[in-house]
Design a protein around this motif. Sequence first.
Motif, PDB file in Angstrom:
ATOM      1  N   LYS A 131      -2.125  -2.266   6.719  1.00 16.49           N
ATOM      2  CA  LYS A 131      -2.577  -2.944   8.151  1.00 16.49           C
ATOM      3  C   LYS A 131      -2.059  -1.848   8.983  1.00 16.49           C
ATOM      4  CE  LYS A 131       0.523  -6.364  10.600  1.00 16.49           C
ATOM      5  NZ  LYS A 131       1.694  -7.119  10.806  1.00 16.49           N
ATOM      6  N   PHE A 132      -1.433  -1.021   8.731  1.00 21.65           N
ATOM      7  CA  PHE A 132      -1.011   0.115   9.696  1.00 21.65           C
ATOM      8  C   PHE A 132      -1.809   1.172   9.769  1.00 21.65           C
ATOM      9  CE2 PHE A 132       2.758  -2.285   7.926  1.00 21.65           C
ATOM     10  CZ  PHE A 132       3.160  -2.914   9.120  1.00 21.65           C
ATOM     11  N   PHE A 133      -2.581   1.614   8.684  1.00 17.17           N
ATOM     12  CA  PHE A 133      -3.514   2.680   8.634  1.00 17.17           C
ATOM     13  C   PHE A 133      -4.566   2.746   7.421  1.00 17.17           C
ATOM     14  CE2 PHE A 133       0.889   3.961   7.024  1.00 17.17           C
ATOM     15  CZ  PHE A 133       0.496   3.953   5.680  1.00 17.17           C
ATOM     16  N   PRO A 134      -5.531   3.160   7.546  1.00 14.99           N
ATOM     17  CA  PRO A 134      -6.668   2.937   6.529  1.00 14.99           C
ATOM     18  C   PRO A 134      -6.221   3.614   5.181  1.00 14.99           C
ATOM     19  CG  PRO A 134      -7.602   4.097   8.444  1.00 14.99           C
ATOM     20  CD  PRO A 134      -6.344   4.166   8.589  1.00 14.99           C
ATOM     21  N   PHE A 135      -5.993   2.603   4.096  1.00 14.26           N
ATOM     22  CA  PHE A 135      -5.330   3.069   2.762  1.00 14.26           C
ATOM     23  C   PHE A 135      -5.936   2.183   1.896  1.00 14.26           C
ATOM     24  CE2 PHE A 135      -2.089   3.883  -0.446  1.00 14.26           C
ATOM     25  CZ  PHE A 135      -1.845   5.410  -0.485  1.00 14.26           C
ATOM     26  N   ASP A 136      -6.879   2.885   1.016  1.00 16.42           N
ATOM     27  CA  ASP A 136      -7.615   1.901   0.102  1.00 16.42           C
ATOM     28  C   ASP A 136      -7.194   1.739  -1.247  1.00 16.42           C
ATOM     29  OD1 ASP A 136      -9.878   1.479   2.066  1.00 16.42           O
ATOM     30  OD2 ASP A 136     -10.849   3.296   1.424  1.00 16.42           O
ATOM     31  N   VAL A 137      -6.070   2.755  -1.398  1.00 18.97           N
ATOM     32  CA  VAL A 137      -5.087   2.526  -2.853  1.00 18.97           C
ATOM     33  C   VAL A 137      -4.636   1.114  -3.068  1.00 18.97           C
ATOM     34  CG1 VAL A 137      -3.657   3.696  -4.044  1.00 18.97           C
ATOM     35  CG2 VAL A 137      -4.878   5.130  -2.464  1.00 18.97           C
ATOM     36  N   ARG A 138      -5.051   0.554  -4.272  1.00 20.39           N
ATOM     37  CA  ARG A 138      -4.570  -0.526  -4.598  1.00 20.39           C
ATOM     38  C   ARG A 138      -4.602  -0.643  -6.240  1.00 20.39           C
ATOM     39  NH1 ARG A 138      -5.626  -6.189  -1.647  1.00 20.39           N
ATOM     40  NH2 ARG A 138      -5.821  -5.035   0.688  1.00 20.39           N
ATOM     41  N   PRO A 139      -3.137  -0.343  -6.580  1.00 22.90           N
ATOM     42  CA  PRO A 139      -3.016   0.051  -8.001  1.00 22.90           C
ATOM     43  C   PRO A 139      -3.141  -1.452  -8.705  1.00 22.90           C
ATOM     44  CG  PRO A 139      -1.309   0.935  -6.854  1.00 22.90           C
ATOM     45  CD  PRO A 139      -1.978   0.391  -5.858  1.00 22.90           C
ATOM     46  N   GLU A 140      -3.746  -1.477  -9.753  1.00 26.27           N
ATOM     47  CA  GLU A 140      -4.293  -2.774 -10.578  1.00 26.27           C
ATOM     48  C   GLU A 140      -4.918  -3.726  -9.615  1.00 26.27           C
ATOM     49  OE1 GLU A 140      -1.482  -3.678 -13.187  1.00 26.27           O
ATOM     50  OE2 GLU A 140      -1.395  -1.974 -14.272  1.00 26.27           O
ATOM     51  N   GLY A 141      -5.620  -3.419  -8.687  1.00 24.01           N
ATOM     52  CA  GLY A 141      -6.098  -4.327  -7.639  1.00 24.01           C
ATOM     53  C   GLY A 141      -5.162  -4.926  -6.575  1.00 24.01           C
ATOM     54  N   GLU A 142      -3.761  -4.464  -6.714  1.00 27.12           N
ATOM     55  CA  GLU A 142      -2.838  -5.140  -5.637  1.00 27.12           C
ATOM     56  C   GLU A 142      -2.372  -4.323  -4.534  1.00 27.12           C
ATOM     57  OE1 GLU A 142       0.523  -6.994  -7.770  1.00 27.12           O
ATOM     58  OE2 GLU A 142      -0.579  -7.557  -9.636  1.00 27.12           O
ATOM     59  N   PRO A 143      -2.332  -5.040  -3.376  1.00 29.50           N
ATOM     60  CA  PRO A 143      -1.811  -4.073  -2.151  1.00 29.50           C
ATOM     61  C   PRO A 143      -0.420  -3.631  -2.240  1.00 29.50           C
ATOM     62  CG  PRO A 143      -1.564  -6.448  -1.624  1.00 29.50           C
ATOM     63  CD  PRO A 143      -2.441  -6.397  -3.125  1.00 29.50           C
ATOM     64  N   ILE A 144      -0.586  -2.211  -1.837  1.00 29.53           N
ATOM     65  CA  ILE A 144       1.075  -1.730  -1.807  1.00 29.53           C
ATOM     66  C   ILE A 144       1.676  -2.145  -0.541  1.00 29.53           C
ATOM     67  CG2 ILE A 144       2.450   0.271  -1.482  1.00 29.53           C
ATOM     68  CD1 ILE A 144       0.102   1.856  -3.106  1.00 29.53           C
ATOM     69  N   ARG A 145       2.864  -2.939  -0.474  1.00 29.20           N
ATOM     70  CA  ARG A 145       3.578  -3.272   0.664  1.00 29.20           C
ATOM     71  C   ARG A 145       4.678  -2.432   1.192  1.00 29.20           C
ATOM     72  NH1 ARG A 145       1.441  -8.415   1.037  1.00 29.20           N
ATOM     73  NH2 ARG A 145       0.248  -9.304  -0.878  1.00 29.20           N
ATOM     74  N   VAL A 146       4.960  -2.508   2.417  1.00 26.42           N
ATOM     75  CA  VAL A 146       6.002  -1.880   2.997  1.00 26.42           C
ATOM     76  C   VAL A 146       7.380  -1.840   1.940  1.00 26.42           C
ATOM     77  CG1 VAL A 146       7.940  -1.724   4.879  1.00 26.42           C
ATOM     78  CG2 VAL A 146       5.676  -2.478   5.409  1.00 26.42           C
ATOM     79  N   TRP A 147       7.779  -3.018   1.242  1.00 23.86           N
ATOM     80  CA  TRP A 147       9.135  -2.821   0.676  1.00 23.86           C
ATOM     81  C   TRP A 147       8.742  -2.015  -0.778  1.00 23.86           C
ATOM     82  CZ3 TRP A 147       9.857  -4.729  -4.201  1.00 23.86           C
ATOM     83  CH2 TRP A 147       9.171  -5.590  -4.866  1.00 23.86           C
ATOM     84  N   HIS A 148       7.270  -2.083  -1.190  1.00 27.92           N
ATOM     85  CA  HIS A 148       7.266  -1.004  -2.301  1.00 27.92           C
ATOM     86  C   HIS A 148       7.366   0.376  -1.927  1.00 27.92           C
ATOM     87  CE1 HIS A 148       4.234  -4.378  -3.443  1.00 27.92           C
ATOM     88  NE2 HIS A 148       5.346  -4.674  -3.903  1.00 27.92           N
ATOM     89  N   LEU A 149       7.205   0.944  -0.668  1.00 26.82           N
ATOM     90  CA  LEU A 149       7.464   2.178  -0.579  1.00 26.82           C
ATOM     91  C   LEU A 149       9.085   2.470  -0.348  1.00 26.82           C
ATOM     92  CD1 LEU A 149       4.723   3.032   2.167  1.00 26.82           C
ATOM     93  CD2 LEU A 149       4.774   3.223  -0.210  1.00 26.82           C
ATOM     94  N   LEU A 150       9.686   1.543   0.228  1.00 29.99           N
ATOM     95  CA  LEU A 150      11.011   1.570   0.438  1.00 29.99           C
ATOM     96  C   LEU A 150      11.765   1.809  -0.919  1.00 29.99           C
ATOM     97  CD1 LEU A 150      11.842  -1.019   3.153  1.00 29.99           C
ATOM     98  CD2 LEU A 150      12.181   1.356   3.265  1.00 29.99           C
ATOM     99  N   THR A 151      11.154   1.100  -2.091  1.00 25.47           N
ATOM    100  CA  THR A 151      11.884   1.208  -3.355  1.00 25.47           C
ATOM    101  C   THR A 151      11.341   2.224  -4.299  1.00 25.47           C
ATOM    102  OG1 THR A 151      10.670  -0.952  -3.858  1.00 25.47           O
ATOM    103  CG2 THR A 151      12.724  -1.198  -2.920  1.00 25.47           C
ATOM    104  N   HIS A 152      10.229   2.794  -4.028  1.00 25.15           N
ATOM    105  CA  HIS A 152       9.855   3.772  -4.760  1.00 25.15           C
ATOM    106  C   HIS A 152       9.075   2.904  -5.876  1.00 25.15           C
ATOM    107  CE1 HIS A 152      11.395   7.172  -2.977  1.00 25.15           C
ATOM    108  NE2 HIS A 152      12.715   6.898  -3.172  1.00 25.15           N
ATOM    109  N   SER A 153       8.194   1.800  -5.489  1.00 21.34           N
ATOM    110  CA  SER A 153       7.748   1.034  -6.540  1.00 21.34           C
ATOM    111  C   SER A 153       6.377   0.481  -6.324  1.00 21.34           C
ATOM    112  CB  SER A 153       8.666  -0.588  -6.798  1.00 21.34           C
ATOM    113  OG  SER A 153       8.507  -0.987  -5.767  1.00 21.34           O
ATOM    114  N   SER A 154       5.601   1.609  -5.760  1.00 19.02           N
ATOM    115  CA  SER A 154       4.197   1.674  -5.281  1.00 19.02           C
ATOM    116  C   SER A 154       3.495   1.228  -6.625  1.00 19.02           C
ATOM    117  CB  SER A 154       3.797   2.511  -4.364  1.00 19.02           C
ATOM    118  OG  SER A 154       3.779   3.722  -5.094  1.00 19.02           O
ATOM    119  N   GLY A 155       3.760   1.893  -7.749  1.00 19.80           N
ATOM    120  CA  GLY A 155       3.200   2.261  -8.816  1.00 19.80           C
ATOM    121  C   GLY A 155       2.286   3.331  -8.931  1.00 19.80           C
TER     122      GLY A 155
END
Length: 368
Positions: A86-110
């Motif tokens: 939503k904030f910048f172009p980022f096409d990476v979607r681990p197992e097809g799911e979007p990375i959300r803000v809280w995933h980055l905060l918790t080191h759980s982006s995959g």
Amino acid sequence: MSFSMLEQFIFEKMAKTKLPGLSAAAIKNGEIIWSKGFGFRDISQGLPMTPHTLCAIGSVTKSFTAVAILQLVEQGKIHLEDPIDKFFPFDVRPEGEPIRVWHLLTHSSGIPALAYAESMIRHAIGAGENWLPIASYSDMLAFMQNAQDWAISSPGRRWFYLNEGYVLLSYIIEKTSEMPYAEYVRINIFEPLGMKRSFFEKSDVDRDADVATPYIITQSGESIPSSYPYGLKGDGGIISNVLDLAEYIKMYLNWGKVGEHSLLKKESIESMEVSRVDTPILEGPFGHYGYGYGWGVISDFLGETLIGHSGSVGVATAYAGFIHNKGIGITLLSNGGGYPLAQMGMYGLAFLMGKNPNDLPFVRRENA
């Protein structure tokens, strides 16, 4: 209250692991009740380390980034469930799911660690040959464009420490606040807390009269003068001192309040300290080890929940930790790498709780 027991422990571990210098401060019931410097801030000039001495805090910076994100959440500019594209172009979607803000905060982006920070730090301090020319957010996005191939799990499920994620959080802060990340932190965190000697920029550090020389400690124990790795963002870029950091910890112990004002609502502070994802150390000598928003969460440190975080930039190490129920906290900084400051911090917190820190499992093991 005599701190001789803690001081003796610190001095002994510094001597054994050849740490050049260290500073520490302890907080109890809203006051700094002890602070001290040990060893040298500069060996060649014979200058002592003091509680005022500046040193890199490394990944303790991550909690400042988390505070900034939650401030913007409170303002309605960010939602923790927002996908980061939503904030910048980022096409990476681990197992097809979007990375959300809280995933980055918790080191759980995959996405597991891509070693950008390690490469930058090693190159800056003269300890490595690999080079990543990451000087901007666009450079980071270019570096991460193939991160899809590295993804190991879907977001929110597993903990993989990701410095790159906190750089992206810095970018989100810039995009939503419309000011540079370092300026945002200075205006909205440093200044309200009175952290007048906490910086990101080399020019600010160079103007200060009390700065620790960072050292590479070789396997033989030689201390080689080095440089701080400037250019790090919300993942590890702050240079501060234990007294400023103690003011920061006091804010948490007071549930976000600073005088008559609030840096964050109590509910936001509480949300930071909830374990959101298991770390690889599921259970240890102090119970469950998890990660919240920018902080590690240890469930059973002598019967209490310990919130803490270590930091390292190779030539400097740090630790900050606190226990709400006891109203205590501790901050430590060193201009080298040696004995783990997290363990020094735990020793100090046990002491502040009125426990015998020599009964801690790691101390008993080392003594044996």
